[in-house]
Design a protein around this motif. Structure first.
Motif, PDB file in Angstrom:
ATOM      1  N   ARG A   1       0.854  -1.217   0.000  1.00 39.79           N
ATOM      2  CA  ARG A   1       0.000   0.000   0.000  1.00 39.79           C
ATOM      3  C   ARG A   1       0.874   1.247   0.000  1.00 39.79           C
ATOM      4  N   LYS A   2       1.908   1.204   0.864  1.00 35.69           N
ATOM      5  CA  LYS A   2       2.814   2.369   0.937  1.00 35.69           C
ATOM      6  C   LYS A   2       3.537   2.573  -0.399  1.00 35.69           C
ATOM      7  N   ARG A   3       4.014   1.456  -0.975  1.00 34.71           N
ATOM      8  CA  ARG A   3       4.766   1.562  -2.224  1.00 34.71           C
ATOM      9  C   ARG A   3       3.896   2.137  -3.331  1.00 34.71           C
ATOM     10  N   LYS A   4       2.627   1.714  -3.343  1.00 34.94           N
ATOM     11  CA  LYS A   4       1.696   2.198  -4.380  1.00 34.94           C
ATOM     12  C   LYS A   4       1.548   3.722  -4.302  1.00 34.94           C
ATOM     13  N   LEU A   5       1.398   4.217  -3.035  1.00 36.48           N
ATOM     14  CA  LEU A   5       1.246   5.671  -2.859  1.00 36.48           C
ATOM     15  C   LEU A   5       2.522   6.415  -3.264  1.00 36.48           C
ATOM     16  N   LEU A   6       3.686   5.860  -2.899  1.00 34.81           N
ATOM     17  CA  LEU A   6       4.955   6.510  -3.241  1.00 34.81           C
ATOM     18  C   LEU A   6       5.185   6.539  -4.753  1.00 34.81           C
ATOM     19  N   GLU A   7       4.816   5.430  -5.449  1.00 37.14           N
ATOM     20  CA  GLU A   7       4.966   5.375  -6.903  1.00 37.14           C
ATOM     21  C   GLU A   7       4.082   6.424  -7.580  1.00 37.14           C
ATOM     22  N   LYS A   8       2.864   6.568  -7.008  1.00 35.58           N
ATOM     23  CA  LYS A   8       1.918   7.553  -7.564  1.00 35.58           C
ATOM     24  C   LYS A   8       2.501   8.971  -7.422  1.00 35.58           C
ATOM     25  N   GLN A   9       3.075   9.224  -6.227  1.00 36.13           N
ATOM     26  CA  GLN A   9       3.678  10.561  -5.996  1.00 36.13           C
ATOM     27  C   GLN A   9       4.857  10.793  -6.954  1.00 36.13           C
ATOM     28  N   LYS A  10       5.655   9.732  -7.167  1.00 30.65           N
ATOM     29  CA  LYS A  10       6.843   9.818  -8.020  1.00 30.65           C
ATOM     30  C   LYS A  10       6.450  10.202  -9.454  1.00 30.65           C
ATOM     31  N   LYS A  11       5.349   9.565  -9.938  1.00 31.31           N
ATOM     32  CA  LYS A  11       4.872   9.869 -11.293  1.00 31.31           C
ATOM     33  C   LYS A  11       4.461  11.331 -11.400  1.00 31.31           C
ATOM     34  N   GLY A  12       3.725  11.793 -10.371  1.00 27.79           N
ATOM     35  CA  GLY A  12       3.266  13.192 -10.351  1.00 27.79           C
ATOM     36  C   GLY A  12       4.441  14.163 -10.389  1.00 27.79           C
ATOM     37  N   LYS A  13       5.485  13.854  -9.570  1.00 32.35           N
ATOM     38  CA  LYS A  13       6.674  14.716  -9.524  1.00 32.35           C
ATOM     39  C   LYS A  13       7.352  14.750 -10.899  1.00 32.35           C
ATOM     40  N   LYS A  14       7.398  13.574 -11.569  1.00 32.48           N
ATOM     41  CA  LYS A  14       8.067  13.483 -12.871  1.00 32.48           C
ATOM     42  C   LYS A  14       7.350  14.362 -13.887  1.00 32.48           C
ATOM     43  N   ARG A  15       5.998  14.290 -13.870  1.00 29.19           N
ATOM     44  CA  ARG A  15       5.227  15.088 -14.826  1.00 29.19           C
ATOM     45  C   ARG A  15       5.398  16.582 -14.524  1.00 29.19           C
ATOM     46  N   MET A  16       5.397  16.882 -13.220  1.00 29.51           N
ATOM     47  CA  MET A  16       5.524  18.290 -12.814  1.00 29.51           C
ATOM     48  C   MET A  16       6.870  18.863 -13.246  1.00 29.51           C
ATOM     49  N   ARG A  17       7.901  17.998 -13.184  1.00 32.34           N
ATOM     50  CA  ARG A  17       9.233  18.458 -13.564  1.00 32.34           C
ATOM     51  C   ARG A  17       9.293  18.818 -15.044  1.00 32.34           C
ATOM     52  N   GLN A  18       8.499  18.110 -15.860  1.00 34.56           N
ATOM     53  CA  GLN A  18       8.504  18.378 -17.299  1.00 34.56           C
ATOM     54  C   GLN A  18       7.810  19.704 -17.615  1.00 34.56           C
ATOM     55  N   VAL A  19       6.750  20.032 -16.848  1.00 33.95           N
ATOM     56  CA  VAL A  19       5.998  21.255 -17.170  1.00 33.95           C
ATOM     57  C   VAL A  19       6.403  22.428 -16.293  1.00 33.95           C
ATOM     58  N   GLY A  20       7.035  22.126 -15.126  1.00 39.46           N
ATOM     59  CA  GLY A  20       7.345  23.210 -14.180  1.00 39.46           C
ATOM     60  C   GLY A  20       8.501  24.061 -14.673  1.00 39.46           C
ATOM     61  N   ASN A  21       8.506  25.373 -14.322  1.00 38.36           N
ATOM     62  CA  ASN A  21       9.673  26.200 -14.648  1.00 38.36           C
ATOM     63  C   ASN A  21      10.190  26.863 -13.383  1.00 38.36           C
ATOM     64  N   VAL A  22      11.461  27.273 -13.412  1.00 36.01           N
ATOM     65  CA  VAL A  22      12.116  27.773 -12.205  1.00 36.01           C
ATOM     66  C   VAL A  22      12.228  29.288 -12.290  1.00 36.01           C
ATOM     67  N   GLU A  23      11.731  29.971 -11.263  1.00 38.25           N
ATOM     68  CA  GLU A  23      11.872  31.431 -11.191  1.00 38.25           C
ATOM     69  C   GLU A  23      13.184  31.745 -10.474  1.00 38.25           C
ATOM     70  N   VAL A  24      14.017  32.571 -11.093  1.00 40.31           N
ATOM     71  CA  VAL A  24      15.272  32.959 -10.430  1.00 40.31           C
ATOM     72  C   VAL A  24      15.030  34.276  -9.703  1.00 40.31           C
ATOM     73  N   PRO A  25      15.184  34.314  -8.369  1.00 38.36           N
ATOM     74  CA  PRO A  25      14.927  35.570  -7.651  1.00 38.36           C
ATOM     75  C   PRO A  25      15.993  36.627  -7.955  1.00 38.36           C
ATOM     76  N   GLN A  26      15.619  37.905  -7.772  1.00 33.37           N
ATOM     77  CA  GLN A  26      16.527  39.042  -8.020  1.00 33.37           C
ATOM     78  C   GLN A  26      17.823  38.909  -7.209  1.00 33.37           C
ATOM     79  N   ASP A  27      17.716  38.375  -5.974  1.00 38.27           N
ATOM     80  CA  ASP A  27      18.910  38.247  -5.119  1.00 38.27           C
ATOM     81  C   ASP A  27      19.998  37.428  -5.805  1.00 38.27           C
ATOM     82  N   ALA A  28      19.562  36.453  -6.608  1.00 42.28           N
ATOM     83  CA  ALA A  28      20.537  35.555  -7.232  1.00 42.28           C
ATOM     84  C   ALA A  28      21.469  36.323  -8.159  1.00 42.28           C
TER      85      ALA A  28
END
Length: 595
Positions: free
Chosen positions: A560-587
């Motif tokens: 049960r735990k593994r199933k939930l973790l795999e589901k989260q992993k897939k979501g993170k993978k998809r998010m990484r493909q569409v997500g973009n990184v904002e660079v703050p002014q301080d940088a």
């Protein structure tokens, strides 16, 4: 005209130029007690806060001596090396200069470079030792240094205390006696030199000028020689604490002209004003065009403000002729400007003035210098921006600008100062002991090495005693590498830099570590990489913010735990493909402050 004296005050930073100007204004009753304040000529809040002069300020004083009334035009100049262009313009509009030396510090690098500027223009120099009331004052020692430098007699040096006002009236007497009146011909055609200008939202552009020949009258039709534009002189006058209108300005006068000019590009510092009726044949040889040393991109925080930023920069350029800019675009930041500055302090001041005077919030990219790139086809390209570099296969060799640097320091700090200069790829040319405790080093150094933090480090290792001055000398071949910063495999062009090959690995690693601290955590892992070409030389990872999906599982089967973790992993993978990184002014700013 025989009773006019034009003079400026030149010195190193913090030797008391503005304080002395305050005393001279008090003595001649140009400013009454109610208007009096410290640094009265420094009109910007920024100047008062930082305690430095950024702009040259002109003011006219009346002085009585031996029953004769004299008109003294004083220009107070900045001391910092980044504003040396202001000093050169002030010097070109004067016949004499007060050279001020601090009795506790002696002659510094900027004192020497400003003195040479004045001597090139054949100015009469009046040496003044300031701060003689302080316990640490070394009046005799500093007098000897001045005598060695300019070869004057000891009696010619005036010891004063600008803070208490002691002996200051001697300076006014010396100005009248030693400085020659302006040379010029009142009956010749009008020639007036523009040495500064300022934008007023009601009156348009106000140009400050010095009349070299002829007479400038109110209501006359005038012409600017270099731009060829014609205007009516609506108002002319002299510069007191406020502007005072007059009917005419005669030869030798320093004042202002308002002619309802609205466009910033029509007024050029160094241009000559003449009349349309009887025009002068040629313009006055005034100022050379300023050469920017440091380049950086300035971008509006929101892309809609691009036109507002352009208008703000044009108005700022009127008041600060050493600022240059041209449009450029960046993938990460949109549209903006590539600006040329005289140094890092100049860049900081411009950024601060944009914010205060025009309410413009801007992002500044990593500053760099301009390089000459020679291609395999035999072309030469000037590159101000790392993204403008051709492909590595097309580059034959690259040349970088070198400077002639002068460092004056106490002999106690000679070793560590020399080590700092040599670490920055400096080549020692000469070493000269000015006195038993002070030494002057002459070096050739690459400009790109001093752009970042050289000045700050020099000041901290010498406890503020070392002074530094430089001028551009030539271009020399350099081993350079283009360092790219990648976020999630996407290059951020605003953070890329051209850097010396042997320093690239260290710099890339530090950049990645610094960015890891500054980039906020997202829902996915962010890879920060430094690369030279296709080779990754450093990497850091900003770990993902993870929700605890196992919180609801107390006990139960591992599947049960593994199933939930795999589901989260897939979501993170998809998010990484569409997500973009904002660079703050301080940088962008943090890169400048890296140790």
């Amino acid at each position: 005209m025989q009773n006019i004296r034009n003079f400026c005050i030149i010195a190193h930073i913090d030797h008391g130029k503005s304080t002395l100007a305050d005393r001279l204004l008090e003595l001649t009753h140009t400013v009454n007690e109610r208007q009096m304040e410290a640094q009265v000529l420094d009109s910007m809040d920024l100047e008062k806060e930082k305690g430095i002069t950024i702009k040259s300020h002109a003011i006219q004083m009346d002085y009585l001596q031996g029953g004769q009334k004299y008109v003294l035009n004083l220009i107070d100049t900045p001391g910092h090396v980044d504003f040396s262009y202001e000093v050169s313009r002030a010097i070109a509009s004067c016949e004499g200069a007060l050279l001020i030396v601090d009795a506790t510090q002696g002659i510094q690098a900027q004192t020497i470079s400003n003195l040479y500027l004045a001597l090139e223009h054949d100015l009469e120099i009046i040496p003044v030792i300031n701060k003689i009331d302080m316990e640490a004052a070394m009046v005799d020692e500093v007098s000897d240094q001045i005598i060695d430098l300019i070869g004057c007699k000891k009696e010619a040096i005036i010891p004063v205390s600008a803070k208490t006002g002691f002996n200051v009236e001697k300076i006014l007497e010396a100005v009248v006696e030693r400085i020659p009146p302006p040379k010029g011909n009142e009956s010749a055609p009008l020639q007036a030199l523009i040495f500064d200008s300022v934008f007023n939202s009601f009156r348009g552009i106000i140009a400050y000028c010095k009349v070299v020949n002829g007479v400038l009258r109110k209501g006359e039709k005038v012409k600017f020689i270099n731009t060829g534009k014609e205007y009516i002189a609506d108002e002319v006058g002299i510069l007191r604490l406020n502007m005072e209108p007059r009917n005419e300005m005669r030869t030798g006068d320093v004042g202002y002209i308002i002619s309802g000019i609205k466009t910033a590009a029509e007024v050029k510092v160094g241009d000559t004003i003449t009349t349309c009726e009887n025009p002068a044949k040629q313009s006055i040889a005034g100022f050379e065009d300023v050469k920017p040393m440091v380049f950086a991109g300035i971008y509006p925080v929101s892309t809609d403000e691009y036109e507002d930023l352009r208008a703000a920069m044009e108005k700022l350029q009127l008041n600060d002729a050493s600022l240059t800019f041209e449009p450029e675009s960046s993938l990460a930041l949109g549209f903006g400007f590539r600006c040329g500055f005289l140094g890092l302090l100049h860049m900081e001041i411009i950024q601060e003035r944009l914010y205060r005077e025009f309410d413009m919030d801007v992002i500044t990219t990593v500053p760099n210098v301009s390089f000459n790139v020679y291609t395999t086809q035999g072309e030469t390209i000037t590159v101000h921006n790392p993204s403008g570099l051709p492909a590595p296969t097309l580059i034959d060799h690259v040349e970088e600008p070198y400077i002639k640097a002068q460092v004056i320091t106490k002999t106690d700090y000679l070793g560590i100062v020399m080590k700092l200069c040599l670490d920055k790829r400096g080549i020692l040319k000469n070493q000269h002991f000015i006195s038993p405790t002070r030494v002057e080093l002459s070096l050739d150094m690459p400009l790109s090495e001093i752009v970042f933090d050289f000045y700050d480090k020099l000041k901290s290792i010498s406890r503020g005693y070392a002074s530094f001055d430089y001028q551009l000398c030539d271009y020399r071949p350099a081993e350079l590498a283009k360092l790219d910063i990648l976020l999630n495999s996407e290059p951020v062009d605003a953070l890329s830099a051209l850097i010396y090959k042997d320093h690239a690995y260290d710099f890339g690693r530090k950049m990645c570590e610094k960015l890891k601290e500054l980039i906020p955590r997202q829902q996915f892992d962010i890879a920060i990489q430094a690369a030279i070409g296709a080779k990754i030389i450093a990497r850091e990872t900003v770990k993902a913010v993870r929700k605890d999906v196992l919180a609801k599982c107390y006990g139960g089967d591992i599947s049960r735990k593994r199933k939930l973790l795999e589901k989260q992993k897939k979501g993170k993978k998809r998010m990484r493909q569409v997500g973009n990184v904002e660079v703050p002014q301080d940088a962008f700013l943090a890169v400048l402050k890296m140790d």
